[in-house]
Design a protein around this motif. Structure first.
Motif, PDB file in Angstrom:
ATOM      1  N   ASN A  41      65.089  24.753  54.378  1.00  0.00           N
ATOM      2  CA  ASN A  41      66.284  25.259  55.068  1.00  0.00           C
ATOM      3  C   ASN A  41      66.734  26.622  54.572  1.00  0.00           C
ATOM      4  N   VAL A  42      65.773  27.471  54.218  1.00  0.00           N
ATOM      5  CA  VAL A  42      66.096  28.861  53.901  1.00  0.00           C
ATOM      6  C   VAL A  42      66.509  29.568  55.190  1.00  0.00           C
ATOM      7  N   GLU A  43      67.511  30.424  55.108  1.00  0.00           N
ATOM      8  CA  GLU A  43      68.047  31.081  56.296  1.00  0.00           C
ATOM      9  C   GLU A  43      67.714  32.569  56.321  1.00  0.00           C
ATOM     10  N   ARG A  44      67.555  33.084  57.534  1.00  0.00           N
ATOM     11  CA  ARG A  44      67.414  34.517  57.771  1.00  0.00           C
ATOM     12  C   ARG A  44      68.809  35.076  58.068  1.00  0.00           C
ATOM     13  N   SER A  45      69.141  36.247  57.546  1.00  0.00           N
ATOM     14  CA  SER A  45      70.452  36.841  57.813  1.00  0.00           C
ATOM     15  C   SER A  45      70.321  38.347  57.982  1.00  0.00           C
ATOM     16  N   PHE A  46      71.193  38.913  58.813  1.00  0.00           N
ATOM     17  CA  PHE A  46      71.217  40.356  59.045  1.00  0.00           C
ATOM     18  C   PHE A  46      72.591  40.737  59.570  1.00  0.00           C
ATOM     19  N   PHE A  47      72.810  42.048  59.723  1.00  0.00           N
ATOM     20  CA  PHE A  47      74.122  42.563  60.102  1.00  0.00           C
ATOM     21  C   PHE A  47      73.999  43.437  61.345  1.00  0.00           C
ATOM     22  N   ILE A  48      74.910  43.237  62.296  1.00  0.00           N
ATOM     23  CA  ILE A  48      74.905  43.987  63.550  1.00  0.00           C
ATOM     24  C   ILE A  48      76.077  44.961  63.548  1.00  0.00           C
ATOM     25  N   LEU A  49      75.753  46.244  63.725  1.00  0.00           N
ATOM     26  CA  LEU A  49      76.770  47.288  63.772  1.00  0.00           C
ATOM     27  C   LEU A  49      77.227  47.482  65.221  1.00  0.00           C
ATOM     28  N   PRO A  50      78.522  47.335  65.500  1.00  0.00           N
ATOM     29  CA  PRO A  50      79.013  47.528  66.873  1.00  0.00           C
ATOM     30  C   PRO A  50      78.894  48.993  67.323  1.00  0.00           C
ATOM     31  N   ARG A  51      78.634  49.169  68.599  1.00  0.00           N
ATOM     32  CA  ARG A  51      78.565  50.513  69.163  1.00  0.00           C
ATOM     33  C   ARG A  51      79.982  51.027  69.442  1.00  0.00           C
ATOM     34  N   VAL A  52      80.146  52.349  69.369  1.00  0.00           N
ATOM     35  CA  VAL A  52      81.446  52.974  69.649  1.00  0.00           C
ATOM     36  C   VAL A  52      81.656  53.016  71.160  1.00  0.00           C
ATOM     37  N   ASP A  53      82.806  52.552  71.603  1.00  0.00           N
ATOM     38  CA  ASP A  53      83.166  52.596  73.011  1.00  0.00           C
ATOM     39  C   ASP A  53      83.574  54.029  73.363  1.00  0.00           C
ATOM     40  N   ARG A  86      83.101  48.396  69.440  1.00  0.00           N
ATOM     41  CA  ARG A  86      83.247  47.227  70.308  1.00  0.00           C
ATOM     42  C   ARG A  86      83.771  46.025  69.524  1.00  0.00           C
ATOM     43  N   LYS A  87      84.416  45.117  70.239  1.00  0.00           N
ATOM     44  CA  LYS A  87      84.964  43.918  69.626  1.00  0.00           C
ATOM     45  C   LYS A  87      83.846  42.952  69.246  1.00  0.00           C
ATOM     46  N   MET A  88      84.153  42.111  68.235  1.00  0.00           N
ATOM     47  CA  MET A  88      83.162  41.153  67.752  1.00  0.00           C
ATOM     48  C   MET A  88      82.748  40.149  68.830  1.00  0.00           C
ATOM     49  N   GLN A  89      83.657  39.816  69.718  1.00  0.00           N
ATOM     50  CA  GLN A  89      83.320  38.876  70.781  1.00  0.00           C
ATOM     51  C   GLN A  89      82.232  39.449  71.693  1.00  0.00           C
ATOM     52  N   GLU A  90      82.281  40.742  71.951  1.00  0.00           N
ATOM     53  CA  GLU A  90      81.251  41.390  72.764  1.00  0.00           C
ATOM     54  C   GLU A  90      79.913  41.425  72.024  1.00  0.00           C
ATOM     55  N   ILE A  91      79.970  41.702  70.746  1.00  0.00           N
ATOM     56  CA  ILE A  91      78.739  41.752  69.940  1.00  0.00           C
ATOM     57  C   ILE A  91      78.092  40.376  69.898  1.00  0.00           C
ATOM     58  N   TRP A  92      78.909  39.353  69.685  1.00  0.00           N
ATOM     59  CA  TRP A  92      78.384  37.988  69.625  1.00  0.00           C
ATOM     60  C   TRP A  92      77.717  37.594  70.940  1.00  0.00           C
ATOM     61  N   ALA A  93      78.358  37.912  72.064  1.00  0.00           N
ATOM     62  CA  ALA A  93      77.809  37.542  73.366  1.00  0.00           C
ATOM     63  C   ALA A  93      76.475  38.238  73.626  1.00  0.00           C
ATOM     64  N   GLY A 125      71.904  47.871  72.032  1.00  0.00           N
ATOM     65  CA  GLY A 125      72.142  47.508  73.427  1.00  0.00           C
ATOM     66  C   GLY A 125      73.445  48.099  73.911  1.00  0.00           C
ATOM     67  N   ARG A 126      74.082  47.455  74.882  1.00  0.00           N
ATOM     68  CA  ARG A 126      75.317  47.979  75.437  1.00  0.00           C
ATOM     69  C   ARG A 126      76.437  47.960  74.399  1.00  0.00           C
ATOM     70  N   ALA A 127      76.549  46.876  73.651  1.00  0.00           N
ATOM     71  CA  ALA A 127      77.599  46.758  72.638  1.00  0.00           C
ATOM     72  C   ALA A 127      77.055  46.866  71.219  1.00  0.00           C
ATOM     73  N   ILE A 128      75.747  46.711  71.048  1.00  0.00           N
ATOM     74  CA  ILE A 128      75.114  46.748  69.718  1.00  0.00           C
ATOM     75  C   ILE A 128      74.547  48.142  69.466  1.00  0.00           C
ATOM     76  N   GLU A 129      74.913  48.751  68.335  1.00  0.00           N
ATOM     77  CA  GLU A 129      74.355  50.057  67.988  1.00  0.00           C
ATOM     78  C   GLU A 129      73.079  49.906  67.180  1.00  0.00           C
ATOM     79  N   LYS A 130      73.093  49.103  66.121  1.00  0.00           N
ATOM     80  CA  LYS A 130      71.923  48.871  65.273  1.00  0.00           C
ATOM     81  C   LYS A 130      72.013  47.482  64.660  1.00  0.00           C
ATOM     82  N   ILE A 131      70.853  46.978  64.256  1.00  0.00           N
ATOM     83  CA  ILE A 131      70.796  45.749  63.462  1.00  0.00           C
ATOM     84  C   ILE A 131      70.199  46.109  62.113  1.00  0.00           C
ATOM     85  N   LEU A 132      70.916  45.818  61.052  1.00  0.00           N
ATOM     86  CA  LEU A 132      70.505  46.176  59.691  1.00  0.00           C
ATOM     87  C   LEU A 132      70.081  44.935  58.925  1.00  0.00           C
TER      88      LEU A 132
END
Length: 320
Positions: free
Chosen positions: A82-94, A101-108, A170-177
């Protein structure tokens, strides 16, 4: 198999402790607190490998109850599930508001992009907003320590996000780190394992169907059950190290290189955290030769290796 009579006799007074080669009873490796609870064991881990999201820690355990002056050790493998993969998503500037962008948009958007292409719908897909600072080489990522990211975690056996999504977003995601980090790297960093040392394995379960050649094989269902054994004051266990030299020739029929002989130099009682005493006492050499293919009792295409010579340190070669 038959006993190898050409093998040199091991010096029982060398190496700092005996080696347990058979299976271990629970009382020989499990430890408990003073009140009799919290079963655990101490493992001196030497190496780790990861396969399909499961981490295998290879090392040695000390046989509980053995003499402190001549402690016994056994090889051990701890299977971490049960080792997990983790990363961070940087929201794009509106562009309209100038804010990210709001976290709800990033999550969706993240869930639509990763489920089920990377993460099956039956697997947990965990997200939460966090604040992190960035200190690496991408100038497009803000350095502010209060920058908000969406942290995503799911099972390490699932695929990592595609590189195109990580770089272009993507539309709301700028980068994934951090998506390129392997599950093994994340495990070592999160558990703060900076090199071979004693670790505490909490609530381990002995495995009956082994996946390794170790004398003892344990399993835990949560990586958090592996912690640094800061209370362990035991010295590092001695190791048995072998160096191999391989001799090959070209097969006149297949024109392929084939192994025909292997020389092995074994050194017992190697200290991993300091100089080895006696400067080499305990070494022996062995020479193995490959028997012809399709030998009696062996399948075609396999080879039987025979020890044809052995020599303890400072002795003449003893032919088999």
């Amino acid at each position: 198999g038959e006993e190898d009579g050409s093998a040199p006799v091991e010096d029982p007074n060398y190496g700092g402790g005996a080696v347990q080669t058979g299976g271990l009873e629970e009382a020989q490796w499990v430890r408990k607190d003073e009140d009799g609870g919290n079963p655990h064991c101490w493992l001196y881990w030497l190496d780790c490998i990861e396969q399909q999201g499961t981490v295998y820690m290879i090392g040695k355990v000390r046989v509980e109850g053995s003499d402190d002056k001549a402690p016994a050790y056994a090889s051990a493998c701890c299977v971490v599930r049960n080792v997990e993969r983790s990363f961070f998503i940087l929201p794009r500037v509106d562009p309209e508001t100038g804010e990210r962008r709001k976290m709800q948009e990033i999550w969706a958007e993240a869930k639509a992009a990763l489920v089920p292409s990377c993460v099956p719908r039956s697997e947990p897909f965990k997200c939460k907003g966090v604040k992190r600072g960035y200190c690496f080489g991408d100038d497009d990522v803000p350095r502010d320590a209060d920058t908000e990211y969406l942290k995503v975690k799911y099972a390490a056996r699932c695929r990592a996000p595609p590189t195109s999504l990580c770089k272009r977003g993507g539309r709301a995601i700028e980068k994934i780190l951090g998506a390129g980090a392997t599950p093994l790297e994340l495990f070592l960093l999160k558990r703060k394992l900076m090199g071979p040392c004693w670790v505490k394995i909490n609530a381990p379960v002995a495995r009956a169907n082994k996946l390794s050649w170790c004398a003892l094989e344990l399993e835990v269902d949560d990586p958090k059950k592996v912690t640094l054994a800061r209370e362990c004051q035991r010295p590092a266990p001695p190791l048995v190290c072998t160096t191999l030299a391989v001799k090959t020739v070209v097969n006149s029929k297949t024109h392929q290189h084939e192994v025909v002989a292997v020389a092995a130099l074994t050194h017992r009682g190697v200290q991993v955290d300091g100089a080895t005493p006696d400067g080499g006492r305990g070494e022996d050499e062995r020479l193995f030769r490959a028997a012809p293919e399709a030998a009696e009792g062996h399948k075609a295409g396999t080879r039987r290796w025979t020890c044809v010579a052995a020599r303890p340190l400072g002795a003449d070669v003893a032919s088999a």
